[in-house]
Write a protein that holds these residues in place. Structure first.
Motif, PDB file in Angstrom:
ATOM      1  N   VAL A  16       0.835  -1.197   0.000  1.00 38.31           N
ATOM      2  CA  VAL A  16       0.000   0.000   0.000  1.00 38.31           C
ATOM      3  C   VAL A  16       0.874   1.253   0.000  1.00 38.31           C
ATOM      4  O   VAL A  16       1.932   1.294   0.616  1.00 38.31           O
ATOM      5  CB  VAL A  16      -0.974  -0.001   1.209  1.00 38.31           C
ATOM      6  CG1 VAL A  16      -0.225   0.143   2.520  1.00 38.31           C
ATOM      7  CG2 VAL A  16      -2.003   1.096   1.075  1.00 38.31           C
ATOM      8  N   SER A  17       0.422   2.274  -0.728  1.00 33.51           N
ATOM      9  CA  SER A  17       1.122   3.557  -0.771  1.00 33.51           C
ATOM     10  C   SER A  17       0.238   4.605  -0.108  1.00 33.51           C
ATOM     11  O   SER A  17      -0.959   4.694  -0.401  1.00 33.51           O
ATOM     12  CB  SER A  17       1.390   3.946  -2.226  1.00 33.51           C
ATOM     13  OG  SER A  17       2.022   5.200  -2.293  1.00 33.51           O
ATOM     14  N   ILE A  18       0.828   5.383   0.787  1.00 34.26           N
ATOM     15  CA  ILE A  18       0.077   6.401   1.534  1.00 34.26           C
ATOM     16  C   ILE A  18       0.669   7.762   1.214  1.00 34.26           C
ATOM     17  O   ILE A  18       1.892   7.936   1.228  1.00 34.26           O
ATOM     18  CB  ILE A  18       0.166   6.128   3.048  1.00 34.26           C
ATOM     19  CG1 ILE A  18      -0.419   4.762   3.360  1.00 34.26           C
ATOM     20  CG2 ILE A  18      -0.536   7.207   3.843  1.00 34.26           C
ATOM     21  CD1 ILE A  18      -0.184   4.304   4.773  1.00 34.26           C
ATOM     22  N   SER A  19      -0.193   8.726   0.953  1.00 34.63           N
ATOM     23  CA  SER A  19       0.294  10.072   0.642  1.00 34.63           C
ATOM     24  C   SER A  19       0.526  10.870   1.918  1.00 34.63           C
ATOM     25  O   SER A  19      -0.063  10.584   2.960  1.00 34.63           O
ATOM     26  CB  SER A  19      -0.723  10.810  -0.239  1.00 34.63           C
ATOM     27  OG  SER A  19      -1.853  11.168   0.517  1.00 34.63           O
ATOM     28  N   GLY A  20       1.369  11.883   1.792  1.00 32.02           N
ATOM     29  CA  GLY A  20       1.587  12.791   2.908  1.00 32.02           C
ATOM     30  C   GLY A  20       0.311  13.488   3.319  1.00 32.02           C
ATOM     31  O   GLY A  20       0.088  13.757   4.497  1.00 32.02           O
ATOM     32  N   ARG A  21      -0.565  13.765   2.353  1.00 35.61           N
ATOM     33  CA  ARG A  21      -1.845  14.413   2.670  1.00 35.61           C
ATOM     34  C   ARG A  21      -2.696  13.523   3.569  1.00 35.61           C
ATOM     35  O   ARG A  21      -3.316  13.986   4.515  1.00 35.61           O
ATOM     36  CB  ARG A  21      -2.615  14.747   1.400  1.00 35.61           C
ATOM     37  CG  ARG A  21      -3.962  15.393   1.691  1.00 35.61           C
ATOM     38  CD  ARG A  21      -4.744  15.715   0.446  1.00 35.61           C
ATOM     39  NE  ARG A  21      -4.252  16.934  -0.151  1.00 35.61           N
ATOM     40  CZ  ARG A  21      -4.922  17.635  -1.051  1.00 35.61           C
ATOM     41  NH1 ARG A  21      -6.101  17.233  -1.469  1.00 35.61           N
ATOM     42  NH2 ARG A  21      -4.410  18.731  -1.567  1.00 35.61           N
ATOM     43  N   ALA A  22      -2.706  12.220   3.303  1.00 40.39           N
ATOM     44  CA  ALA A  22      -3.489  11.288   4.129  1.00 40.39           C
ATOM     45  C   ALA A  22      -2.970  11.252   5.558  1.00 40.39           C
ATOM     46  O   ALA A  22      -3.742  11.078   6.497  1.00 40.39           O
ATOM     47  CB  ALA A  22      -3.461   9.890   3.515  1.00 40.39           C
ATOM     48  N   LEU A  23      -1.659  11.441   5.732  1.00 37.27           N
ATOM     49  CA  LEU A  23      -1.071  11.405   7.074  1.00 37.27           C
ATOM     50  C   LEU A  23      -1.238  12.719   7.824  1.00 37.27           C
ATOM     51  O   LEU A  23      -0.951  12.788   9.018  1.00 37.27           O
ATOM     52  CB  LEU A  23       0.418  11.057   6.985  1.00 37.27           C
ATOM     53  CG  LEU A  23       0.740   9.650   6.495  1.00 37.27           C
ATOM     54  CD1 LEU A  23       2.243   9.467   6.362  1.00 37.27           C
ATOM     55  CD2 LEU A  23       0.144   8.597   7.412  1.00 37.27           C
ATOM     56  N   ARG A  24      -1.720  13.746   7.150  1.00 38.29           N
ATOM     57  CA  ARG A  24      -1.879  15.057   7.777  1.00 38.29           C
ATOM     58  C   ARG A  24      -2.876  15.044   8.937  1.00 38.29           C
ATOM     59  O   ARG A  24      -2.850  15.905   9.799  1.00 38.29           O
ATOM     60  CB  ARG A  24      -2.357  16.071   6.730  1.00 38.29           C
ATOM     61  CG  ARG A  24      -1.640  17.373   6.827  1.00 38.29           C
ATOM     62  CD  ARG A  24      -2.147  18.404   5.881  1.00 38.29           C
ATOM     63  NE  ARG A  24      -2.669  17.913   4.632  1.00 38.29           N
ATOM     64  CZ  ARG A  24      -2.725  18.624   3.530  1.00 38.29           C
ATOM     65  NH1 ARG A  24      -2.298  19.849   3.513  1.00 38.29           N
ATOM     66  NH2 ARG A  24      -3.227  18.130   2.419  1.00 38.29           N
ATOM     67  N   ARG A  25      -3.745  14.055   8.968  1.00 39.27           N
ATOM     68  CA  ARG A  25      -4.748  13.952  10.046  1.00 39.27           C
ATOM     69  C   ARG A  25      -4.119  13.652  11.402  1.00 39.27           C
ATOM     70  O   ARG A  25      -4.761  13.761  12.426  1.00 39.27           O
ATOM     71  CB  ARG A  25      -5.791  12.885   9.707  1.00 39.27           C
ATOM     72  CG  ARG A  25      -5.224  11.482   9.775  1.00 39.27           C
ATOM     73  CD  ARG A  25      -6.188  10.415   9.325  1.00 39.27           C
ATOM     74  NE  ARG A  25      -6.337  10.499   7.894  1.00 39.27           N
ATOM     75  CZ  ARG A  25      -7.403  10.084   7.240  1.00 39.27           C
ATOM     76  NH1 ARG A  25      -8.392   9.524   7.885  1.00 39.27           N
ATOM     77  NH2 ARG A  25      -7.476  10.184   5.936  1.00 39.27           N
TER      78      ARG A  25
END
Length: 198
Positions: A16-25
């Protein structure tokens, strides 16, 4: 954050690839701590973006360009479909499932070693009351031939609880018949989303 990452593994598999935007939470210090622990692994920045849902431009991806001081995923057919991005959108991370399993065990006060039983299933130790805890990346992995026997061999005669996201009634029944208890990841996680309760 740990439960959220585990669910991403369930949905997207080990690659799975996760974006920096998704981790912003999540708080930046939490993300940085998991990067240092190599639970999260940072990859190179992306230089392209997925196509518009209805686009028939013939391209495989949209190019990312700087337009008027903004990062944009550019649609070759319609500038109105351009997607404005920020630097975090270009960051990509993967998850090391072994290290994540170790972190989950530590955050839940589980004692003992963390060992992979079969692909996607880990024995993460035992609760203070002696119940063995088994963490499954995805419930469908329990359907593989020999998996239940491998789990039972790993936990021995100890009572065990299997934790995964969304088991489904047939799987729960089959595991119960095999003498194994189940718990959904959402049910064992506290409302803070950071410390599991076993």
């Amino acid at each position: 954050m740990l439960a959220w990452l585990w669910k991403r593994l369930n949905e997207g598999g080990p690659q799975v690839s996760i974006s920096g935007r998704a981790l912003r939470r999540f708080p930046e210090r939490e993300r940085d701590r998991l990067l240092r622990a190599r639970v999260l692994i940072e990859h190179g920045r992306v230089d392209s973006w997925s196509l518009c849902a209805h686009c028939d431009c013939g391209l495989d991806v949209r190019p990312i360009r700087m337009v008027g001081g903004e990062l944009r995923a550019c649609c070759p057919n319609d500038a109105a479909e351009d997607l404005v991005l920020d630097e975090q959108d270009l960051e990509r991370f993967s998850i090391d499932p072994d290290k994540l399993a170790v972190r989950i065990a530590a955050s839940g006060g589980i004692s003992g070693s963390v060992d992979q039983i079969v692909d996607g299933i880990w024995s993460i130790g035992a609760t203070p009351s002696g119940v063995a805890v088994v963490l499954c990346r995805a419930a469908h992995l329990l359907d593989a031939p020999g998996t239940l026997l491998a789990i039972k061999a790993a936990v021995g005669s100890t009572s065990a609880i299997l934790i995964a996201h969304e088991f489904g009634a047939p799987v729960v029944l089959r595991l119960k018949e095999a003498g194994l208890s189940t718990a959904d990841l959402d049910d064992v996680w506290t409302c803070t989303g950071s410390v599991p309760v076993f």
